[in-house]
Design a protein around this motif. Sequence first.
Motif, PDB file in Angstrom:
ATOM      1  N   LYS A 138       0.528  14.763   8.962  1.00 27.12           N
ATOM      2  CA  LYS A 138       0.128  15.144   7.604  1.00 27.12           C
ATOM      3  C   LYS A 138       0.030  13.947   6.676  1.00 27.12           C
ATOM      4  CE  LYS A 138       1.945  19.819   7.591  1.00 27.12           C
ATOM      5  NZ  LYS A 138       2.830  20.781   6.938  1.00 27.12           N
ATOM      6  N   TRP A 139       0.824  12.935   6.956  1.00 27.26           N
ATOM      7  CA  TRP A 139       0.917  11.762   6.096  1.00 27.26           C
ATOM      8  C   TRP A 139       0.702  10.500   6.924  1.00 27.26           C
ATOM      9  CZ3 TRP A 139       1.219  12.945   1.056  1.00 27.26           C
ATOM     10  CH2 TRP A 139       1.690  14.219   0.728  1.00 27.26           C
ATOM     11  N   PRO A 140      -0.532  10.201   7.321  1.00 25.36           N
ATOM     12  CA  PRO A 140      -0.792   9.014   8.147  1.00 25.36           C
ATOM     13  C   PRO A 140      -0.386   7.721   7.440  1.00 25.36           C
ATOM     14  CG  PRO A 140      -2.745  10.419   7.996  1.00 25.36           C
ATOM     15  CD  PRO A 140      -1.747  10.963   7.029  1.00 25.36           C
ATOM     16  N   ALA A 141       0.246   6.858   8.215  1.00 26.13           N
ATOM     17  CA  ALA A 141       0.619   5.543   7.688  1.00 26.13           C
ATOM     18  C   ALA A 141      -0.649   4.773   7.349  1.00 26.13           C
ATOM     19  CB  ALA A 141       1.437   4.781   8.725  1.00 26.13           C
ATOM     20  N   PHE A 142      -0.640   4.066   6.226  1.00 24.62           N
ATOM     21  CA  PHE A 142      -1.790   3.290   5.778  1.00 24.62           C
ATOM     22  C   PHE A 142      -1.605   1.837   6.178  1.00 24.62           C
ATOM     23  CE2 PHE A 142      -3.949   0.705   2.534  1.00 24.62           C
ATOM     24  CZ  PHE A 142      -5.243   1.173   2.706  1.00 24.62           C
ATOM     25  N   TYR A 143      -2.648   1.271   6.793  1.00 28.22           N
ATOM     26  CA  TYR A 143      -2.564  -0.134   7.179  1.00 28.22           C
ATOM     27  C   TYR A 143      -3.952  -0.741   7.318  1.00 28.22           C
ATOM     28  CZ  TYR A 143      -1.709  -4.398   9.750  1.00 28.22           C
ATOM     29  OH  TYR A 143      -1.686  -5.706  10.135  1.00 28.22           O
ATOM     30  N   HIS A 144      -4.096  -1.933   6.797  1.00 26.85           N
ATOM     31  CA  HIS A 144      -5.218  -2.826   7.055  1.00 26.85           C
ATOM     32  C   HIS A 144      -4.618  -4.216   7.146  1.00 26.85           C
ATOM     33  CE1 HIS A 144      -8.550  -0.082   6.618  1.00 26.85           C
ATOM     34  NE2 HIS A 144      -8.060   0.351   5.491  1.00 26.85           N
ATOM     35  N   GLU A 145      -4.968  -4.940   8.201  1.00 31.32           N
ATOM     36  CA  GLU A 145      -4.430  -6.291   8.354  1.00 31.32           C
ATOM     37  C   GLU A 145      -4.879  -7.184   7.211  1.00 31.32           C
ATOM     38  OE1 GLU A 145      -4.394 -10.005  11.506  1.00 31.32           O
ATOM     39  OE2 GLU A 145      -5.312  -8.122  12.092  1.00 31.32           O
ATOM     40  N   LYS A 146      -6.172  -7.078   6.851  1.00 33.17           N
ATOM     41  CA  LYS A 146      -6.719  -7.853   5.735  1.00 33.17           C
ATOM     42  C   LYS A 146      -7.374  -6.880   4.776  1.00 33.17           C
ATOM     43  CE  LYS A 146      -7.482 -11.928   8.540  1.00 33.17           C
ATOM     44  NZ  LYS A 146      -8.425 -12.946   8.981  1.00 33.17           N
ATOM     45  N   PHE A 147      -7.182  -7.131   3.504  1.00 34.33           N
ATOM     46  CA  PHE A 147      -7.745  -6.241   2.490  1.00 34.33           C
ATOM     47  C   PHE A 147      -7.923  -7.002   1.190  1.00 34.33           C
ATOM     48  CE2 PHE A 147      -3.194  -6.065   2.280  1.00 34.33           C
ATOM     49  CZ  PHE A 147      -2.912  -6.091   0.925  1.00 34.33           C
ATOM     50  N   VAL A 148      -8.685  -6.418   0.304  1.00 33.28           N
ATOM     51  CA  VAL A 148      -8.891  -6.976  -1.029  1.00 33.28           C
ATOM     52  C   VAL A 148      -8.014  -6.168  -1.982  1.00 33.28           C
ATOM     53  CG1 VAL A 148     -10.579  -7.395  -2.846  1.00 33.28           C
ATOM     54  CG2 VAL A 148     -11.254  -7.627  -0.444  1.00 33.28           C
TER      55      VAL A 148
END
Length: 141
Positions: free
Chosen positions: A70-80
């Motif tokens: 229901k609550w997926p972990a948020f992740y991006h290695e690189k982001f703005v």
Amino acid sequence: MKKLSILFLALIIVAAATVSASAKCKYPGIEISEKQGVGHYLTDDNGMALYWFTKDSPGTSTCAGPCLEKWPAFYHEKFVKPKALSMEEFGTIMRADGKPQLTFRGYPLYLFAGDKAAGNTNGQGVNNVWFVVNPGNFPPK
């Protein structure tokens, strides 16, 4: 002949600009949105709200198993990041399941499966433990 040389040079410039533009990588972004009744809150670059879980502590996620459905972990290695925030406010933790998760001011960030479109904040206040991340008042005291 001079016109042909100018045309050829123009084509080379356009081709070089196209290659240069396509070589640039656009990283996903984190943005600050605003909604009546919710205020300012963090979103991903698709406009999906980012949430925090009050049962988490800085550097530790307690959402696992069915919770992550229901609550997926948020992740991006690189982001703005948003211009109003500093990169030092963001970090990464390794979850107990061995996967990385992005944090804001130490707290793990999540999406909500119940949000179906940009601007949805259906997870706000769920069970009085899930809330959008208001960067102007986070973590709440």
